[in-house]
Design an enzyme around this catalytic site. Structure first.
Site, mmCIF file in Angstrom:
data_model
loop_
_atom_site.group_PDB
_atom_site.id
_atom_site.type_symbol
_atom_site.label_atom_id
_atom_site.label_comp_id
_atom_site.label_asym_id
_atom_site.label_seq_id
_atom_site.Cartn_x
_atom_site.Cartn_y
_atom_site.Cartn_z
ATOM 1 N N GLU A 141 -8.197 -0.772 -10.419
ATOM 2 C CA GLU A 141 -6.889 -0.675 -9.452
ATOM 3 C C GLU A 141 -7.271 -1.581 -8.112
ATOM 4 O OE1 GLU A 141 -5.418 2.318 -5.842
ATOM 5 O OE2 GLU A 141 -5.987 3.172 -7.902
ATOM 6 N N LYS A 163 -12.232 1.455 -9.218
ATOM 7 C CA LYS A 163 -11.896 0.938 -7.869
ATOM 8 C C LYS A 163 -12.957 0.004 -7.341
ATOM 9 C CE LYS A 163 -8.888 1.496 -4.445
ATOM 10 N NZ LYS A 163 -7.366 1.180 -4.346
ATOM 11 N N ASP A 207 -9.671 7.315 -3.553
ATOM 12 C CA ASP A 207 -9.149 6.928 -4.795
ATOM 13 C C ASP A 207 -10.318 6.836 -5.678
ATOM 14 O OD1 ASP A 207 -6.750 6.555 -3.322
ATOM 15 O OD2 ASP A 207 -7.042 4.160 -3.645
ATOM 16 N N THR A 236 0.873 -0.978 0.015
ATOM 17 C CA THR A 236 -0.032 0.012 -0.201
ATOM 18 C C THR A 236 1.001 1.322 -0.006
ATOM 19 O OG1 THR A 236 -1.833 0.894 1.038
ATOM 20 C CG2 THR A 236 -0.223 0.248 2.421
ATOM 21 N N ASN A 237 0.330 2.393 -0.270
ATOM 22 C CA ASN A 237 1.144 3.508 -0.605
ATOM 23 C C ASN A 237 2.198 3.471 -1.449
ATOM 24 O OD1 ASN A 237 -0.597 4.925 1.302
ATOM 25 N ND2 ASN A 237 0.326 4.057 3.055
#
Length: 218
Positions: A116, A35, A50, A9-10
């Site tokens: 995503e 998403k 997101d 993540t990130n």
């Protein structure tokens, strides 16, 4: 269809997904961002998730789209989808078969569908399925985004090892931030050595938009 995951993540999945979609649309390739599963959101007070960012971009192509059209399972808890679902909606497990059908419907309207994931490849969606399983079910190509910090070599190689063991086309791209001068002396030398021996080189995302678009479309 292109599935975007990451070393963790990130790492910059959302930023890279948006940049790639913007590039594709500018090249005349009609591209939508989806998403399907997102955690750590509160849609009542926060419109910068997101999926909200994706919706903002997607509405340049279709003003009628809503958040529910592009994001189907949304949870408050900042955790793996399985844990958030079990805590917040225990009687409604995530149905990846239904998601697969809904996502593939977009291929009738768009030249490229970018999906995503949440977190990395092994993040659990159900007790039986993780993000990699979901991408395989979608029969999507995989773009794996890596961070650009110390440790990226190990993260990239582990993910490369995992992806090579499955039947899917994939590319690994490093999300290189403009102010990271250390990357060029610490990590890039090994990446260049790796690429001389690999038939699937690791690329720098910001330098490879054309290559990645061609990969997604071929």
């Amino acid at each position: 269809m292109l599935f975007i995951s990451a070393t963790n993540t990130n790492a910059g999945k959302t930023t890279c997904a948006r940049l790639l979609a913007q590039y594709c649309n500018a090249c005349g390739v009609k591209t939508i961002l989806l998403k399907p599963i997102e955690t750590g959101v509160n849609d009542a007070i926060n419109h910068s998730s997101d999926a909200h960012l994706f919706l903002q971009d997607n509405r340049l192509l279709d003003r009628s789209l809503t958040l529910k059209d592009i994001s189907f399972y949304r949870y408050h808890k900042v955790s793996a989808p399985l844990i958030a679902q079990q805590e917040e909606d225990p009687n409604a497990p995530i149905d990846t078969d239904n998601l697969t059908q809904r996502l593939h419907n977009f291929t009738k309207t768009y030249d490229l569908v970018i999906v995503e994931g949440a977190g990395g490849l092994c993040v659990p969606i159900t007790l039986e399925e993780n993000m990699l399983d979901f991408a395989l079910k979608l029969k999507a190509k995989m773009l794996l985004i890596s961070h650009d910090n110390l440790g990226l070599i190990n993260d990239c190689l582990l993910n490369d090892f995992l992806l090579k063991s499955h039947q899917l086309d994939y590319k690994i791209a490093i999300n290189l931030k403009g102010n990271n001068t250390a990357f060029h002396s610490i990590s890039l030398p090994y990446i260049e050595l790796f690429n001389t021996r690999s038939n699937n080189p690791i690329v720098i995302f910001q330098q490879s938009l054309k290559v990645l678009m061609s990969f997604a479309l071929k």
